[in-house]
Write a protein that holds these residues in place. Structure first.
Motif, mmCIF file in Angstrom:
data_model
loop_
_atom_site.group_PDB
_atom_site.id
_atom_site.type_symbol
_atom_site.label_atom_id
_atom_site.label_comp_id
_atom_site.label_asym_id
_atom_site.label_seq_id
_atom_site.Cartn_x
_atom_site.Cartn_y
_atom_site.Cartn_z
ATOM 1 N N TYR A 156 0.836 -1.200 0.000
ATOM 2 C CA TYR A 156 0.000 0.000 0.000
ATOM 3 C C TYR A 156 0.867 1.245 0.000
ATOM 4 O O TYR A 156 1.734 1.409 0.858
ATOM 5 C CB TYR A 156 -0.908 0.004 1.228
ATOM 6 N N ARG A 157 0.624 2.117 -0.997
ATOM 7 C CA ARG A 157 1.299 3.406 -1.058
ATOM 8 C C ARG A 157 0.415 4.444 -0.378
ATOM 9 O O ARG A 157 -0.581 4.894 -0.946
ATOM 10 C CB ARG A 157 1.576 3.813 -2.506
ATOM 11 N N SER A 158 0.775 4.808 0.827
ATOM 12 C CA SER A 158 -0.004 5.790 1.576
ATOM 13 C C SER A 158 0.651 7.155 1.452
ATOM 14 O O SER A 158 1.814 7.262 1.054
ATOM 15 C CB SER A 158 -0.094 5.390 3.046
ATOM 16 N N PRO A 159 -0.075 8.237 1.790
ATOM 17 C CA PRO A 159 0.530 9.573 1.749
ATOM 18 C C PRO A 159 1.723 9.719 2.683
ATOM 19 O O PRO A 159 2.540 10.617 2.507
ATOM 20 C CB PRO A 159 -0.625 10.481 2.185
ATOM 21 N N MET A 160 1.847 8.840 3.686
ATOM 22 C CA MET A 160 2.938 8.940 4.651
ATOM 23 C C MET A 160 3.989 7.853 4.468
ATOM 24 O O MET A 160 4.805 7.638 5.360
ATOM 25 C CB MET A 160 2.371 8.902 6.070
ATOM 26 N N GLY A 161 3.983 7.146 3.337
ATOM 27 C CA GLY A 161 4.988 6.120 3.095
ATOM 28 C C GLY A 161 4.370 4.846 2.569
ATOM 29 O O GLY A 161 3.164 4.779 2.278
ATOM 30 N N ASN A 162 5.191 3.820 2.453
ATOM 31 C CA ASN A 162 4.771 2.546 1.905
ATOM 32 C C ASN A 162 4.699 1.480 2.991
ATOM 33 O O ASN A 162 5.556 1.421 3.877
ATOM 34 C CB ASN A 162 5.743 2.084 0.812
ATOM 35 N N LEU A 163 3.676 0.635 2.890
ATOM 36 C CA LEU A 163 3.495 -0.474 3.826
ATOM 37 C C LEU A 163 3.413 -1.767 3.035
ATOM 38 O O LEU A 163 2.751 -1.827 1.986
ATOM 39 C CB LEU A 163 2.222 -0.280 4.648
ATOM 40 N N GLY A 164 4.086 -2.812 3.523
ATOM 41 C CA GLY A 164 4.082 -4.092 2.842
ATOM 42 C C GLY A 164 3.844 -5.246 3.792
ATOM 43 O O GLY A 164 4.214 -5.188 4.967
ATOM 44 N N LEU A 165 3.225 -6.310 3.285
ATOM 45 C CA LEU A 165 2.949 -7.512 4.079
ATOM 46 C C LEU A 165 3.063 -8.729 3.180
ATOM 47 O O LEU A 165 2.504 -8.754 2.082
ATOM 48 C CB LEU A 165 1.541 -7.442 4.684
ATOM 49 N N THR A 166 3.805 -9.728 3.621
ATOM 50 C CA THR A 166 3.865 -11.019 2.938
ATOM 51 C C THR A 166 3.706 -12.122 3.976
ATOM 52 O O THR A 166 4.170 -11.988 5.108
ATOM 53 C CB THR A 166 5.195 -11.216 2.188
ATOM 54 N N ALA A 167 3.052 -13.205 3.590
ATOM 55 C CA ALA A 167 2.834 -14.334 4.492
ATOM 56 C C ALA A 167 2.761 -15.611 3.676
ATOM 57 O O ALA A 167 2.324 -15.608 2.519
ATOM 58 C CB ALA A 167 1.550 -14.137 5.302
ATOM 59 N N SER A 168 3.203 -16.713 4.275
ATOM 60 C CA SER A 168 3.134 -18.008 3.604
ATOM 61 C C SER A 168 3.038 -19.118 4.639
ATOM 62 O O SER A 168 3.475 -18.969 5.785
ATOM 63 C CB SER A 168 4.360 -18.221 2.703
ATOM 64 N N ALA A 169 2.457 -20.233 4.219
ATOM 65 C CA ALA A 169 2.330 -21.415 5.085
ATOM 66 C C ALA A 169 2.302 -22.643 4.195
ATOM 67 O O ALA A 169 1.788 -22.606 3.065
ATOM 68 C CB ALA A 169 1.064 -21.336 5.930
ATOM 69 N N ASP A 170 2.894 -23.744 4.679
ATOM 70 C CA ASP A 170 2.881 -24.981 3.907
ATOM 71 C C ASP A 170 2.413 -26.141 4.771
ATOM 72 O O ASP A 170 2.126 -25.987 5.965
ATOM 73 C CB ASP A 170 4.252 -25.260 3.286
ATOM 74 N N ASN A 171 2.320 -27.313 4.139
ATOM 75 C CA ASN A 171 1.815 -28.496 4.838
ATOM 76 C C ASN A 171 2.890 -29.208 5.649
ATOM 77 O O ASN A 171 2.654 -30.300 6.167
ATOM 78 C CB ASN A 171 1.205 -29.476 3.843
ATOM 79 N N GLN A 172 4.055 -28.566 5.776
ATOM 80 C CA GLN A 172 5.133 -29.137 6.589
ATOM 81 C C GLN A 172 5.417 -28.266 7.812
ATOM 82 O O GLN A 172 6.527 -28.222 8.319
ATOM 83 C CB GLN A 172 6.391 -29.286 5.731
ATOM 84 N N SER A 173 4.375 -27.548 8.247
ATOM 85 C CA SER A 173 4.415 -26.741 9.479
ATOM 86 C C SER A 173 5.429 -25.598 9.418
ATOM 87 O O SER A 173 6.031 -25.221 10.425
ATOM 88 C CB SER A 173 4.710 -27.633 10.699
ATOM 89 N N THR A 174 5.615 -25.039 8.220
ATOM 90 C CA THR A 174 6.497 -23.885 8.074
ATOM 91 C C THR A 174 5.646 -22.653 7.758
ATOM 92 O O THR A 174 4.952 -22.616 6.740
ATOM 93 C CB THR A 174 7.514 -24.099 6.939
ATOM 94 N N ASN A 175 5.693 -21.666 8.646
ATOM 95 C CA ASN A 175 4.911 -20.443 8.479
ATOM 96 C C ASN A 175 5.841 -19.234 8.505
ATOM 97 O O ASN A 175 6.777 -19.189 9.304
ATOM 98 C CB ASN A 175 3.861 -20.302 9.577
ATOM 99 N N GLN A 176 5.561 -18.268 7.652
ATOM 100 C CA GLN A 176 6.383 -17.058 7.598
ATOM 101 C C GLN A 176 5.483 -15.834 7.440
ATOM 102 O O GLN A 176 4.514 -15.864 6.681
ATOM 103 C CB GLN A 176 7.370 -17.113 6.425
ATOM 104 N N VAL A 177 5.837 -14.764 8.159
ATOM 105 C CA VAL A 177 5.136 -13.486 8.043
ATOM 106 C C VAL A 177 6.196 -12.394 8.015
ATOM 107 O O VAL A 177 7.124 -12.392 8.827
ATOM 108 C CB VAL A 177 4.156 -13.240 9.208
ATOM 109 N N SER A 178 6.049 -11.453 7.083
ATOM 110 C CA SER A 178 7.005 -10.361 6.962
ATOM 111 C C SER A 178 6.257 -9.041 6.812
ATOM 112 O O SER A 178 5.314 -8.937 6.023
ATOM 113 C CB SER A 178 7.920 -10.591 5.751
#
Length: 340
Positions: free
Chosen positions: A127-149
């Motif tokens: 998201y490009r907001s008037p006060m800067g940029n915000l980003g979000l990434t997330a992933s999950a798999d069937n081997q119990s590996t989860n990531q959030v950034s």
């Protein structure tokens, strides 16, 4: 169309060299496009690795008036000889008048030889907001590996008018744009930048030693603000910060219907002046004139025509509407008498 590419990689320290060849066929149909790729990688030990890919790209939504939730779906099927296969499906979309919000979701299924199947679900948003940029990434798999950034980036610029928050700047020159009274106005191609409550905005990523056009989107501004200049062209030096002033007039807007004591209209071209002699407007057909910033309850207007040989005065009236008694987005029409 058909496309062929070839490349060769050589490394220091006597590492083995590689050669890579690929042949791709692309075709665009009415409702989708697809491509078929065959690639061969040859190492110095004469071992060949073959990879095949089939991709489909399907655009969604053809309405000009509205944006779909997802604008396209992209699918890729990949097979590597001796290693396994994978299937990837992604959906992407954007929202906002200037596509300020971009997002996507996807799934990947990978099956290797003599290995269990791995399934992954991922998503991202920017998201490009008037006060800067915000980003979000997330992933999950069937081997119990989860990531959030999470990520955030922006700028804080101090200048003669105060401090302004804006999008990331980097090493490129940028502009500090001053638009008095223009709170909320968008900077076109300004990476989400808007004019803040102090009347300032940041325009990043200018090109040094070239003409850069700065444009203002004035839609949504209150009627009390009249933008006289909505565009400016500048040529910045490398690493510079340039102040750009956009001229505005701030004040309550009135449409006056000016009549003489005998109810006849003043001549077309009659000029209206305030008590300091500053021109406020010119009378057109039907005795109508548009002025801004005049308070009819306390200020006098002088009307002059015939090269100043004829004149009259519009006196204040406590019964008329003052700027503090009207809404910001209203234009008031007043019928007034000009007394000789």
């Amino acid at each position: 169309y058909l496309n062929f590419t070839g490349s060769m990689y050589k490394y220091w320290d006597n590492r083995s060299s590689n050669k890579q060849y690929s042949l791709t066929y692309n075709k665009a149909e009415r409702h989708f496009s697809y491509s078929l790729t065959g690639m061969r990688t040859m190492s110095s030990n004469r071992k060949n690795e073959n990879t095949y890919m089939l991709s489909f790209n399907i655009p969604l939504g053809r309405s000009i008036s509205s944006q779909p939730v997802f604008s396209s779906i992209y699918t890729t099927l990949t097979h590597e000889e001796g290693r396994g296969s994978s299937l990837q499906v992604n959906a992407n979309g954007s929202q906002g008048e200037m596509n300020e919000l971009n997002y996507g979701i996807g799934t990947t299924t990978t099956k290797g030889h003599h290995e269990s199947t791995q399934e992954t679900v991922s998503g991202n948003a920017f998201y490009r907001s008037p006060m800067g940029n915000l980003g979000l990434t997330a992933s999950a798999d069937n081997q119990s590996t989860n990531q959030v950034s999470l990520s955030a980036s922006g700028s804080l610029v101090g200048h003669q008018g105060g401090i302004t928050v804006g999008p990331p700047l980097g090493d490129s020159p940028f502009a500090i744009i001053n638009v008095p009274g223009g709170k909320g106005a968008k900077i076109l191609n300004g990476y989400g930048s808007r004019v803040d409550s102090n009347g300032y905005a940041i325009m990043p990523s200018l090109t040094a030693y070239r003409e850069n056009r700065i444009s203002l989107d004035t839609r949504g501004l209150p009627a009390t603000v009249d933008v006289l200049e909505s565009e400016s062209t500048i040529v910045p030096r490398a690493g510079s910060a340039i102040l750009v002033n956009m001229k505005t007039i701030i004040g309550t807007p009135y449409i006056l219907i000016v009549k003489r004591s005998d109810s006849s209209y003043l001549p077309i071209g009659t000029e209206l002046f305030d008590e300091k002699g500053v021109s406020q407007g010119i009378i057109g057909q039907g005795g109508m004139a548009f002025i801004r910033g005049w308070d009819p309850t306390i200020n006098i207007l002088n009307a002059k025509w015939d090269e100043g040989r004829s004149q009259c005065r519009i006196l204040p009236n406590k019964k008329w509407i003052s700027p503090s008694e009207k809404g910001n987005n209203q234009i008031v029409t007043l019928e007034v008498k000009c007394i000789i």
